[in-house]
Design a protein around this motif. Sequence first.
Motif, PDB file in Angstrom:
ATOM      1  N   PHE A   9      76.232  -4.223  19.662  1.00 20.89           N
ATOM      2  CA  PHE A   9      76.022  -4.568  21.064  1.00 20.89           C
ATOM      3  C   PHE A   9      77.392  -4.794  21.684  1.00 20.89           C
ATOM      4  O   PHE A   9      78.211  -5.550  21.159  1.00 20.89           O
ATOM      5  CB  PHE A   9      75.159  -5.824  21.193  1.00 20.89           C
ATOM      6  CG  PHE A   9      73.730  -5.627  20.768  1.00 20.89           C
ATOM      7  CD1 PHE A   9      72.796  -5.127  21.653  1.00 20.89           C
ATOM      8  CD2 PHE A   9      73.340  -5.934  19.474  1.00 20.89           C
ATOM      9  CE1 PHE A   9      71.474  -4.943  21.260  1.00 20.89           C
ATOM     10  CE2 PHE A   9      72.024  -5.754  19.072  1.00 20.89           C
ATOM     11  CZ  PHE A   9      71.089  -5.252  19.973  1.00 20.89           C
ATOM     12  N   THR A  10      77.634  -4.157  22.803  1.00 20.92           N
ATOM     13  CA  THR A  10      78.964  -4.191  23.402  1.00 20.92           C
ATOM     14  C   THR A  10      79.116  -5.260  24.478  1.00 20.92           C
ATOM     15  O   THR A  10      80.232  -5.527  24.928  1.00 20.92           O
ATOM     16  CB  THR A  10      79.314  -2.826  24.006  1.00 20.92           C
ATOM     17  OG1 THR A  10      78.334  -2.481  25.003  1.00 20.92           O
ATOM     18  CG2 THR A  10      79.309  -1.736  22.932  1.00 20.92           C
ATOM     19  N   GLU A  11      78.005  -5.866  24.920  1.00 24.24           N
ATOM     20  CA  GLU A  11      78.076  -6.884  25.965  1.00 24.24           C
ATOM     21  C   GLU A  11      77.373  -8.159  25.490  1.00 24.24           C
ATOM     22  O   GLU A  11      76.174  -8.141  25.208  1.00 24.24           O
ATOM     23  CB  GLU A  11      77.434  -6.387  27.261  1.00 24.24           C
ATOM     24  CG  GLU A  11      78.129  -5.177  27.865  1.00 24.24           C
ATOM     25  CD  GLU A  11      77.414  -4.675  29.111  1.00 24.24           C
ATOM     26  OE1 GLU A  11      76.636  -5.457  29.698  1.00 24.24           O
ATOM     27  OE2 GLU A  11      77.623  -3.509  29.483  1.00 24.24           O
ATOM     28  N   PHE A  12      78.122  -9.233  25.400  1.00 22.75           N
ATOM     29  CA  PHE A  12      77.553 -10.508  24.976  1.00 22.75           C
ATOM     30  C   PHE A  12      78.479 -11.636  25.409  1.00 22.75           C
ATOM     31  O   PHE A  12      79.646 -11.425  25.749  1.00 22.75           O
ATOM     32  CB  PHE A  12      77.344 -10.543  23.456  1.00 22.75           C
ATOM     33  CG  PHE A  12      78.561 -10.175  22.655  1.00 22.75           C
ATOM     34  CD1 PHE A  12      79.474 -11.136  22.250  1.00 22.75           C
ATOM     35  CD2 PHE A  12      78.807  -8.836  22.308  1.00 22.75           C
ATOM     36  CE1 PHE A  12      80.601 -10.799  21.516  1.00 22.75           C
ATOM     37  CE2 PHE A  12      79.935  -8.489  21.577  1.00 22.75           C
ATOM     38  CZ  PHE A  12      80.836  -9.472  21.179  1.00 22.75           C
ATOM     39  N   ARG A  13      77.959 -12.833  25.377  1.00 26.49           N
ATOM     40  CA  ARG A  13      78.739 -14.024  25.704  1.00 26.49           C
ATOM     41  C   ARG A  13      78.226 -15.174  24.860  1.00 26.49           C
ATOM     42  O   ARG A  13      77.101 -15.133  24.360  1.00 26.49           O
ATOM     43  CB  ARG A  13      78.638 -14.372  27.200  1.00 26.49           C
ATOM     44  CG  ARG A  13      77.236 -14.744  27.655  1.00 26.49           C
ATOM     45  CD  ARG A  13      77.170 -14.949  29.162  1.00 26.49           C
ATOM     46  NE  ARG A  13      75.868 -15.449  29.598  1.00 26.49           N
ATOM     47  CZ  ARG A  13      74.811 -14.691  29.828  1.00 26.49           C
ATOM     48  NH1 ARG A  13      74.899 -13.374  29.669  1.00 26.49           N
ATOM     49  NH2 ARG A  13      73.671 -15.245  30.233  1.00 26.49           N
ATOM     50  N   GLY A  14      79.049 -16.203  24.692  1.00 27.77           N
ATOM     51  CA  GLY A  14      78.589 -17.314  23.878  1.00 27.77           C
ATOM     52  C   GLY A  14      79.533 -18.488  23.918  1.00 27.77           C
ATOM     53  O   GLY A  14      80.667 -18.399  24.415  1.00 27.77           O
ATOM     54  N   ARG A  15      79.070 -19.586  23.373  1.00 27.99           N
ATOM     55  CA  ARG A  15      79.816 -20.835  23.404  1.00 27.99           C
ATOM     56  C   ARG A  15      79.543 -21.606  22.116  1.00 27.99           C
ATOM     57  O   ARG A  15      78.427 -21.594  21.591  1.00 27.99           O
ATOM     58  CB  ARG A  15      79.373 -21.660  24.611  1.00 27.99           C
ATOM     59  CG  ARG A  15      80.178 -22.924  24.882  1.00 27.99           C
ATOM     60  CD  ARG A  15      79.678 -23.554  26.184  1.00 27.99           C
ATOM     61  NE  ARG A  15      80.472 -24.705  26.575  1.00 27.99           N
ATOM     62  CZ  ARG A  15      80.249 -25.935  26.152  1.00 27.99           C
ATOM     63  NH1 ARG A  15      79.267 -26.167  25.294  1.00 27.99           N
ATOM     64  NH2 ARG A  15      81.016 -26.937  26.569  1.00 27.99           N
ATOM     65  N   ILE A  16      80.569 -22.244  21.601  1.00 26.14           N
ATOM     66  CA  ILE A  16      80.457 -23.091  20.412  1.00 26.14           C
ATOM     67  C   ILE A  16      80.911 -24.497  20.789  1.00 26.14           C
ATOM     68  O   ILE A  16      81.957 -24.659  21.432  1.00 26.14           O
ATOM     69  CB  ILE A  16      81.328 -22.550  19.266  1.00 26.14           C
ATOM     70  CG1 ILE A  16      80.912 -21.121  18.904  1.00 26.14           C
ATOM     71  CG2 ILE A  16      81.250 -23.459  18.044  1.00 26.14           C
ATOM     72  CD1 ILE A  16      81.902 -20.415  17.991  1.00 26.14           C
ATOM     73  N   GLU A  56      75.532 -21.240  20.970  1.00 24.87           N
ATOM     74  CA  GLU A  56      74.589 -20.522  21.821  1.00 24.87           C
ATOM     75  C   GLU A  56      75.210 -19.189  22.224  1.00 24.87           C
ATOM     76  O   GLU A  56      76.416 -19.106  22.475  1.00 24.87           O
ATOM     77  CB  GLU A  56      74.211 -21.338  23.053  1.00 24.87           C
ATOM     78  CG  GLU A  56      75.382 -21.807  23.903  1.00 24.87           C
ATOM     79  CD  GLU A  56      74.931 -22.702  25.057  1.00 24.87           C
ATOM     80  OE1 GLU A  56      75.180 -22.321  26.211  1.00 24.87           O
ATOM     81  OE2 GLU A  56      74.338 -23.755  24.776  1.00 24.87           O
ATOM     82  N   ALA A  57      74.397 -18.150  22.245  1.00 25.90           N
ATOM     83  CA  ALA A  57      74.895 -16.809  22.569  1.00 25.90           C
ATOM     84  C   ALA A  57      73.809 -16.006  23.261  1.00 25.90           C
ATOM     85  O   ALA A  57      72.611 -16.195  22.990  1.00 25.90           O
ATOM     86  CB  ALA A  57      75.353 -16.090  21.307  1.00 25.90           C
TER      87      ALA A  57
END
Length: 273
Positions: A122-129, A142-143
């Motif tokens: 998958f080429t488009e994603f975002r997330g936070r730790i 979370e992603a």
Amino acid sequence: MGLTARIRTRDGWAVSHAVVTLTDMTGAQVLRAEADAEGAVRDTTPLAPGAYTVIVTAVGYAPAASSAIVTASGRADAGNVTLARQGGTELPPPGPWTIDPAHSSVGAVAQHLGISSVHGRFTEFRGRIEIAPDETAKSRVEAVINASSIDTGNAMRDEHLKSPDFLDVVRYPEISYLSTGLTPAGSDRWTVHGELTMHGVVRPVDLNLAYLGTGADPWGGTRAAFRATAELHREDFAMNYNQVVQAGIAAIGTTLKVELDIQAVQGETLPQA
């Protein structure tokens, strides 16, 4: 004759700048060599038979030491020496970390025709730790992935994967993961417990997480690296499409191996680079 060794990181990359020092039982240095571009050491200095200590150092990595026996041939093979990044035995400093998609990858592997594998990403994603300051178990991940960004290198196959037979991206445009807990599984490994939402179905999914270390980046920030894997079953997410070819072999396997290579930047935002 001499010393041979192969220096690697925990995820298998060569450490080309590693320095190997060999000391005898009195602590005296008898050999010092540097690994080549492939992380290999091939020193031909003659060595007297006996027991030695191999010490491997490299900038940004924790030192490693092991024993080696030099035989009558005058040579010793230290084998594969694995170096851990500095800070690799605990999680990064507490606080928020933002996943950098430009230096991360979200991939999956499925069996094809029972004889080979199809690799996708998958080429488009975002997330936070969020690393908890006191209790590691309370850290959170979370992603969100754009389901239509699937790329297997074949446009026709990608369109089929986006269709209602599989991801159904029109009805379910996002795939999301939210952690619910963290359990230690080793000195630098954890099991991340969480819930994966895909194709309109929510299922518990555990990630096998390895922390690879923390270091400075060229933009003045601090980065942490992780590698995680998981195994998913398509039927758990109501993706039951299957085309059976000859001898009853399914065209596409029902099990997916998920492979994540993640870089996260300390703070709430990514650098403007």
